[in-house]
Design a protein around this motif. Structure first.
Motif, PDB file in Angstrom:
ATOM      1  N   LEU A 152      -3.635  -1.137  -5.502  1.00  0.00           N
ATOM      2  CA  LEU A 152      -3.562  -2.568  -5.793  1.00  0.00           C
ATOM      3  C   LEU A 152      -2.364  -3.200  -5.090  1.00  0.00           C
ATOM      4  O   LEU A 152      -2.480  -4.237  -4.433  1.00  0.00           O
ATOM      5  CB  LEU A 152      -3.463  -2.797  -7.305  1.00  0.00           C
ATOM      6  CG  LEU A 152      -3.257  -4.247  -7.745  1.00  0.00           C
ATOM      7  CD1 LEU A 152      -4.436  -5.111  -7.348  1.00  0.00           C
ATOM      8  CD2 LEU A 152      -3.009  -4.309  -9.243  1.00  0.00           C
ATOM      9  N   ARG A 153      -1.223  -2.571  -5.218  1.00  0.00           N
ATOM     10  CA  ARG A 153      -0.008  -3.093  -4.577  1.00  0.00           C
ATOM     11  C   ARG A 153      -0.171  -3.125  -3.056  1.00  0.00           C
ATOM     12  O   ARG A 153       0.258  -4.057  -2.395  1.00  0.00           O
ATOM     13  CB  ARG A 153       1.209  -2.269  -4.980  1.00  0.00           C
ATOM     14  CG  ARG A 153       2.504  -2.951  -4.577  1.00  0.00           C
ATOM     15  CD  ARG A 153       3.685  -2.253  -5.191  1.00  0.00           C
ATOM     16  NE  ARG A 153       3.496  -2.054  -6.609  1.00  0.00           N
ATOM     17  CZ  ARG A 153       4.062  -2.776  -7.573  1.00  0.00           C
ATOM     18  NH1 ARG A 153       4.871  -3.744  -7.262  1.00  0.00           N
ATOM     19  NH2 ARG A 153       3.848  -2.526  -8.826  1.00  0.00           N
ATOM     20  N   VAL A 179       6.424  -7.080  -2.023  1.00  0.00           N
ATOM     21  CA  VAL A 179       5.269  -6.772  -2.876  1.00  0.00           C
ATOM     22  C   VAL A 179       5.028  -5.270  -2.912  1.00  0.00           C
ATOM     23  O   VAL A 179       4.772  -4.691  -3.965  1.00  0.00           O
ATOM     24  CB  VAL A 179       3.999  -7.498  -2.370  1.00  0.00           C
ATOM     25  CG1 VAL A 179       2.759  -7.003  -3.088  1.00  0.00           C
ATOM     26  CG2 VAL A 179       4.152  -9.000  -2.518  1.00  0.00           C
ATOM     27  N   ALA A 218      -2.405  -8.591   1.843  1.00  0.00           N
ATOM     28  CA  ALA A 218      -2.731 -10.015   1.716  1.00  0.00           C
ATOM     29  C   ALA A 218      -1.489 -10.876   1.941  1.00  0.00           C
ATOM     30  O   ALA A 218      -1.557 -11.908   2.615  1.00  0.00           O
ATOM     31  CB  ALA A 218      -3.345 -10.298   0.350  1.00  0.00           C
ATOM     32  N   ALA A 219      -0.355 -10.459   1.398  1.00  0.00           N
ATOM     33  CA  ALA A 219       0.884 -11.209   1.579  1.00  0.00           C
ATOM     34  C   ALA A 219       1.297 -11.247   3.047  1.00  0.00           C
ATOM     35  O   ALA A 219       1.882 -12.220   3.515  1.00  0.00           O
ATOM     36  CB  ALA A 219       2.002 -10.602   0.739  1.00  0.00           C
ATOM     37  N   ARG A 267      -2.774   1.681  -9.121  1.00  0.00           N
ATOM     38  CA  ARG A 267      -1.692   0.700  -9.010  1.00  0.00           C
ATOM     39  C   ARG A 267      -1.126   0.665  -7.586  1.00  0.00           C
ATOM     40  O   ARG A 267      -0.817  -0.403  -7.065  1.00  0.00           O
ATOM     41  CB  ARG A 267      -0.593   0.996 -10.026  1.00  0.00           C
ATOM     42  CG  ARG A 267      -0.972   0.608 -11.433  1.00  0.00           C
ATOM     43  CD  ARG A 267       0.147   0.906 -12.440  1.00  0.00           C
ATOM     44  NE  ARG A 267      -0.202   0.473 -13.762  1.00  0.00           N
ATOM     45  CZ  ARG A 267      -0.944   1.180 -14.618  1.00  0.00           C
ATOM     46  NH1 ARG A 267      -1.394   2.368 -14.272  1.00  0.00           N
ATOM     47  NH2 ARG A 267      -1.225   0.704 -15.815  1.00  0.00           N
ATOM     48  N   ASP A 301      -2.630 -13.238   4.875  1.00  0.00           N
ATOM     49  CA  ASP A 301      -3.329 -14.447   4.423  1.00  0.00           C
ATOM     50  C   ASP A 301      -2.610 -15.761   4.734  1.00  0.00           C
ATOM     51  O   ASP A 301      -3.265 -16.742   5.069  1.00  0.00           O
ATOM     52  CB  ASP A 301      -3.628 -14.372   2.926  1.00  0.00           C
ATOM     53  CG  ASP A 301      -4.748 -13.389   2.600  1.00  0.00           C
ATOM     54  OD1 ASP A 301      -5.283 -12.753   3.530  1.00  0.00           O
ATOM     55  OD2 ASP A 301      -5.076 -13.254   1.410  1.00  0.00           O
ATOM     56  N   ALA A 336      -3.018  -3.511  -1.421  1.00  0.00           N
ATOM     57  CA  ALA A 336      -3.909  -4.639  -1.119  1.00  0.00           C
ATOM     58  C   ALA A 336      -3.156  -5.967  -1.233  1.00  0.00           C
ATOM     59  O   ALA A 336      -3.335  -6.874  -0.402  1.00  0.00           O
ATOM     60  CB  ALA A 336      -5.115  -4.619  -2.054  1.00  0.00           C
ATOM     61  N   GLN A 337      -2.307  -6.079  -2.240  1.00  0.00           N
ATOM     62  CA  GLN A 337      -1.517  -7.292  -2.407  1.00  0.00           C
ATOM     63  C   GLN A 337      -0.539  -7.468  -1.245  1.00  0.00           C
ATOM     64  O   GLN A 337      -0.337  -8.579  -0.752  1.00  0.00           O
ATOM     65  CB  GLN A 337      -0.762  -7.256  -3.729  1.00  0.00           C
ATOM     66  CG  GLN A 337      -1.665  -7.383  -4.939  1.00  0.00           C
ATOM     67  CD  GLN A 337      -0.926  -7.116  -6.239  1.00  0.00           C
ATOM     68  OE1 GLN A 337      -0.076  -6.225  -6.319  1.00  0.00           O
ATOM     69  NE2 GLN A 337      -1.258  -7.886  -7.271  1.00  0.00           N
ATOM     70  N   ALA A 338       0.072  -6.373  -0.813  1.00  0.00           N
ATOM     71  CA  ALA A 338       1.019  -6.446   0.301  1.00  0.00           C
ATOM     72  C   ALA A 338       0.307  -6.851   1.589  1.00  0.00           C
ATOM     73  O   ALA A 338       0.822  -7.662   2.366  1.00  0.00           O
ATOM     74  CB  ALA A 338       1.731  -5.104   0.480  1.00  0.00           C
TER      75      ALA A 338
END
Length: 182
Positions: free
Chosen positions: A141-142, A176, A148-149, A138, A152, A144-146
């Motif tokens: 994942l967070r 994120v 990207a935020a 988790r 990207d 990777a999301q951060a």
């Protein structure tokens, strides 16, 4: 600046514009030469291939990105914030070139494997630092999301002032990464 450097810089600028307008895959060496009013063999004097032009365009920004990630990993302070701030700064400073990596799938082909490998290795190191020590899935994942935020959206907002864009990207990525702190 020497004539060779000037011609090289003009080639890079013309290629970046064409890649952005048509995609890397659709732009041709002939179109780049035509845009500059030079013969195609003259273009090959400076760059042996279109992928060499791409490498020249993204090389310095990728070096900067890798240096930011490496420095954050060595810093005893808040590595997560240093990674986010540094990556955002590099991406925003080079948003025309980095936009090619973010929005043009044709960049990812057989001729660009080495450049893409550099990008992926740097992103993986950045996400590792964002995830922290001994992360569970988790946390990864967070992270990777951060990341990207933070990176990207850069190419989607070319007209937003740099400082405002940096601040908004950082705030979004931090939200994120650490939603409980928001």
């Amino acid at each position: 600046m020497s004539d060779t450097g000037s011609t090289r810089d003009k080639i890079l600028a013309a290629a970046c514009e064409l890649f952005a307008a048509q995609t890397y895959g659709k732009a041709s060496m002939k179109q780049i030469a035509d845009r500059l009013g030079i013969a195609k063999p003259s273009l090959y004097h400076h760059f042996p291939s279109k992928s060499a032009i791409l490498d020249a365009l993204i090389g310095a920004p990728l070096d900067e990105l890798a240096a930011v990630v490496d420095a954050a990993g060595r810093d005893g302070g808040d590595a997560r914030r240093a990674v986010l701030r540094g990556c955002i700064a590099v991406m925003v400073d080079h948003r025309d070139v980095m936009g090619l990596l973010l929005r043009d799938a044709s960049v990812y082909g057989d001729g660009t494997v080495q450049a893409v490998g550099r990008v992926n290795a740097t992103v993986d190191r950045a996400i590792g630092l964002l995830a922290g020590p001994d992360p569970d899935w988790r946390s990864r994942l967070r992270a990777a999301q951060a990341f990207a935020a933070a990176t990207d959206p850069i190419a989607q907002f070319p007209d937003v002032p740099v400082d405002e864009l940096r601040d908004a990207l950082l705030a979004g990525a931090e939200a994120v990464l650490d939603p409980a702190e928001r």
